[in-house]
Design a protein around this motif. Sequence first.
Motif, PDB file in Angstrom:
ATOM      1  N   PRO A 278      41.292  30.501  42.069  1.00 54.73           N
ATOM      2  CA  PRO A 278      40.246  29.472  42.217  1.00 54.73           C
ATOM      3  C   PRO A 278      39.037  29.957  43.012  1.00 54.73           C
ATOM      4  CG  PRO A 278      42.416  28.508  42.545  1.00 54.73           C
ATOM      5  CD  PRO A 278      42.627  29.988  42.463  1.00 54.73           C
ATOM      6  N   LEU A 279      39.267  30.710  44.090  1.00 52.18           N
ATOM      7  CA  LEU A 279      38.146  31.201  44.891  1.00 52.18           C
ATOM      8  C   LEU A 279      37.349  32.263  44.135  1.00 52.18           C
ATOM      9  CD1 LEU A 279      39.789  31.405  48.441  1.00 52.18           C
ATOM     10  CD2 LEU A 279      38.249  29.641  47.540  1.00 52.18           C
ATOM     11  N   GLN A 280      38.022  33.091  43.362  1.00 49.26           N
ATOM     12  CA  GLN A 280      37.311  34.074  42.538  1.00 49.26           C
ATOM     13  C   GLN A 280      36.481  33.380  41.469  1.00 49.26           C
ATOM     14  OE1 GLN A 280      40.745  36.332  41.254  1.00 49.26           O
ATOM     15  NE2 GLN A 280      40.237  38.059  42.578  1.00 49.26           N
ATOM     16  N   TYR A 281      37.024  32.322  40.907  1.00 48.92           N
ATOM     17  CA  TYR A 281      36.283  31.556  39.902  1.00 48.92           C
ATOM     18  C   TYR A 281      35.000  31.002  40.517  1.00 48.92           C
ATOM     19  CZ  TYR A 281      35.376  28.321  36.049  1.00 48.92           C
ATOM     20  OH  TYR A 281      34.802  27.664  34.991  1.00 48.92           O
ATOM     21  N   GLN A 282      35.133  30.374  41.670  1.00 47.89           N
ATOM     22  CA  GLN A 282      33.952  29.817  42.340  1.00 47.89           C
ATOM     23  C   GLN A 282      32.924  30.906  42.628  1.00 47.89           C
ATOM     24  OE1 GLN A 282      34.181  28.889  46.502  1.00 47.89           O
ATOM     25  NE2 GLN A 282      33.034  26.976  46.255  1.00 47.89           N
ATOM     26  N   LYS A 283      33.394  32.066  43.053  1.00 51.19           N
ATOM     27  CA  LYS A 283      32.477  33.162  43.369  1.00 51.19           C
ATOM     28  C   LYS A 283      31.714  33.607  42.127  1.00 51.19           C
ATOM     29  CE  LYS A 283      33.967  36.296  46.186  1.00 51.19           C
ATOM     30  NZ  LYS A 283      34.714  37.456  46.742  1.00 51.19           N
ATOM     31  N   ARG A 284      32.408  33.706  40.971  1.00 54.11           N
ATOM     32  CA  ARG A 284      31.720  34.113  39.742  1.00 54.11           C
ATOM     33  C   ARG A 284      30.646  33.095  39.356  1.00 54.11           C
ATOM     34  NH1 ARG A 284      34.582  38.251  36.984  1.00 54.11           N
ATOM     35  NH2 ARG A 284      35.508  39.463  38.689  1.00 54.11           N
ATOM     36  N   VAL A 285      30.974  31.812  39.493  1.00 55.07           N
ATOM     37  CA  VAL A 285      29.995  30.776  39.175  1.00 55.07           C
ATOM     38  C   VAL A 285      28.791  30.893  40.103  1.00 55.07           C
ATOM     39  CG1 VAL A 285      29.575  28.285  39.108  1.00 55.07           C
ATOM     40  CG2 VAL A 285      31.716  29.211  38.210  1.00 55.07           C
ATOM     41  N   ARG A 286      29.033  31.118  41.387  1.00 51.64           N
ATOM     42  CA  ARG A 286      27.932  31.270  42.349  1.00 51.64           C
ATOM     43  C   ARG A 286      27.050  32.463  41.992  1.00 51.64           C
ATOM     44  NH1 ARG A 286      30.633  30.481  48.392  1.00 51.64           N
ATOM     45  NH2 ARG A 286      30.601  28.190  48.422  1.00 51.64           N
ATOM     46  N   LEU A 287      27.660  33.579  41.658  1.00 57.22           N
ATOM     47  CA  LEU A 287      26.887  34.784  41.363  1.00 57.22           C
ATOM     48  C   LEU A 287      26.062  34.612  40.090  1.00 57.22           C
ATOM     49  CD1 LEU A 287      29.568  37.491  42.239  1.00 57.22           C
ATOM     50  CD2 LEU A 287      27.518  36.937  43.555  1.00 57.22           C
ATOM     51  N   LEU A 288      26.632  33.976  39.082  1.00 53.73           N
ATOM     52  CA  LEU A 288      25.883  33.739  37.856  1.00 53.73           C
ATOM     53  C   LEU A 288      24.693  32.821  38.108  1.00 53.73           C
ATOM     54  CD1 LEU A 288      28.875  33.330  35.387  1.00 53.73           C
ATOM     55  CD2 LEU A 288      27.115  35.102  35.246  1.00 53.73           C
ATOM     56  N   GLN A 289      24.898  31.782  38.926  1.00 49.29           N
ATOM     57  CA  GLN A 289      23.805  30.872  39.229  1.00 49.29           C
ATOM     58  C   GLN A 289      22.725  31.577  40.056  1.00 49.29           C
ATOM     59  OE1 GLN A 289      23.051  28.030  38.102  1.00 49.29           O
ATOM     60  NE2 GLN A 289      21.349  27.498  39.462  1.00 49.29           N
ATOM     61  N   ALA A 290      23.143  32.411  40.997  1.00 47.25           N
ATOM     62  CA  ALA A 290      22.176  33.151  41.807  1.00 47.25           C
ATOM     63  C   ALA A 290      21.343  34.087  40.935  1.00 47.25           C
ATOM     64  CB  ALA A 290      22.898  33.943  42.895  1.00 47.25           C
ATOM     65  N   ARG A 291      21.980  34.715  39.981  1.00 45.05           N
ATOM     66  CA  ARG A 291      21.247  35.602  39.072  1.00 45.05           C
ATOM     67  C   ARG A 291      20.181  34.825  38.299  1.00 45.05           C
ATOM     68  NH1 ARG A 291      24.014  39.298  34.305  1.00 45.05           N
ATOM     69  NH2 ARG A 291      23.237  41.307  35.032  1.00 45.05           N
ATOM     70  N   THR A 292      20.538  33.637  37.832  1.00 41.34           N
ATOM     71  CA  THR A 292      19.570  32.795  37.131  1.00 41.34           C
ATOM     72  C   THR A 292      18.415  32.409  38.040  1.00 41.34           C
ATOM     73  OG1 THR A 292      21.271  31.906  35.665  1.00 41.34           O
ATOM     74  CG2 THR A 292      19.276  30.605  35.909  1.00 41.34           C
ATOM     75  N   LEU A 293      18.712  32.063  39.281  1.00 42.98           N
ATOM     76  CA  LEU A 293      17.662  31.682  40.228  1.00 42.98           C
ATOM     77  C   LEU A 293      16.687  32.827  40.476  1.00 42.98           C
ATOM     78  CD1 LEU A 293      19.786  29.710  42.849  1.00 42.98           C
ATOM     79  CD2 LEU A 293      18.087  28.746  41.284  1.00 42.98           C
ATOM     80  N   MET A 294      17.199  34.038  40.603  1.00 40.15           N
ATOM     81  CA  MET A 294      16.323  35.179  40.879  1.00 40.15           C
ATOM     82  C   MET A 294      15.496  35.562  39.658  1.00 40.15           C
ATOM     83  SD  MET A 294      18.650  37.675  43.304  1.00 40.15           S
ATOM     84  CE  MET A 294      20.011  37.742  42.143  1.00 40.15           C
ATOM     85  N   VAL A 295      16.112  35.528  38.484  1.00 44.19           N
ATOM     86  CA  VAL A 295      15.434  35.994  37.275  1.00 44.19           C
ATOM     87  C   VAL A 295      14.508  34.926  36.703  1.00 44.19           C
ATOM     88  CG1 VAL A 295      15.784  36.729  34.899  1.00 44.19           C
ATOM     89  CG2 VAL A 295      17.228  37.654  36.711  1.00 44.19           C
ATOM     90  N   ALA A 296      15.000  33.698  36.595  1.00 46.44           N
ATOM     91  CA  ALA A 296      14.228  32.649  35.931  1.00 46.44           C
ATOM     92  C   ALA A 296      13.314  31.880  36.874  1.00 46.44           C
ATOM     93  CB  ALA A 296      15.173  31.676  35.233  1.00 46.44           C
ATOM     94  N   SER A 297      13.684  31.826  38.163  1.00 43.70           N
ATOM     95  CA  SER A 297      12.911  31.015  39.103  1.00 43.70           C
ATOM     96  C   SER A 297      12.237  31.826  40.203  1.00 43.70           C
ATOM     97  CB  SER A 297      13.812  29.943  39.735  1.00 43.70           C
ATOM     98  OG  SER A 297      14.411  29.133  38.741  1.00 43.70           O
ATOM     99  N   GLY A 298      12.449  33.140  40.215  1.00 42.63           N
ATOM    100  CA  GLY A 298      11.761  33.993  41.172  1.00 42.63           C
ATOM    101  C   GLY A 298      12.239  33.887  42.603  1.00 42.63           C
TER     102      GLY A 298
END
Length: 305
Positions: free
Chosen positions: A235-255
Amino acid sequence: MNDQLLELRSLAAGAGNRRTETGIPRVAMVQGEIPEHMLAAVYEPMVNLILQGSKTMTVGDRTLRYDPATYFVMSIELPAVGSVHPAASGDPYLALSLTLDPAVLSTLLTDLPTPAGGDESENDNNAGFSVAAVTPKLMDAWLRMLRLMDSPEEIAALAPVYEREILYRVLQGPHGWMLREIAAPDTAMARVSLAIQWIRQDFARPIRVETLARKAAMSVSAFHRHFKAVTTLSPLQYQKRVRLLQARTLMVASGRSVTSAAFEVGYESATQFSRDYARVFGLPPARDSARILGETKGRGRSPDR
């Protein structure tokens, strides 16, 4: 079956190198080179049919490859990374997908007899995703579904019928147990699916496995075991993957800056975030986002497409 595959390729030839809607509810297609960052995402439950080329999909520590005339079943929402490859002839990757609707599945299952034999889901080595060879009957159902693109006036009447048939054929196949599990309310997979929804709804906040287990009406050990069996992640690894994917979107799409993205998705340490990010994506976050933006600029597309 080869003639069916050729016709499906012809019908799907208008797809772009992103998810392309067909006009048929829950049915989409994709073609060509798809940037790696677009294939790193939390995938919704679906049946994915490969028509041309091949694709690899990695969830946790498990990697699957699927080729033409195979289909991929994902029964729950899973964070995954993937890559697509053209055919040996050079023809582009081409695939179809049907997003799973729990209401459609539940209605279909009430009309079907309970399958004979043991319950495959009792084997904890069975994850909530897998690949199987397509059958002529399944291919035929897909073909009739996609032909509706040329007869849009028939979609409302016939698409629900063909959708049920596609799902029925999958239910009759080696991974049908996954669809049965996810559609039933009290199975281990259904409870894991609910836990995934709870994690995703508030992924930036700390989670306690004990709390998730209690909500799922399981002991902590049973919950952890079933969650890992279905997703290949804790469960904690799952949450971490979701966080990292969202962070990647924030950096790439939202600067967003690395630090801003890290804190926004719930990390308390930008240093730890950078370590986790590089472990999953292969590069530190600043270099990875710069690479994606450079590739996107070269293709002339916005980074979220």
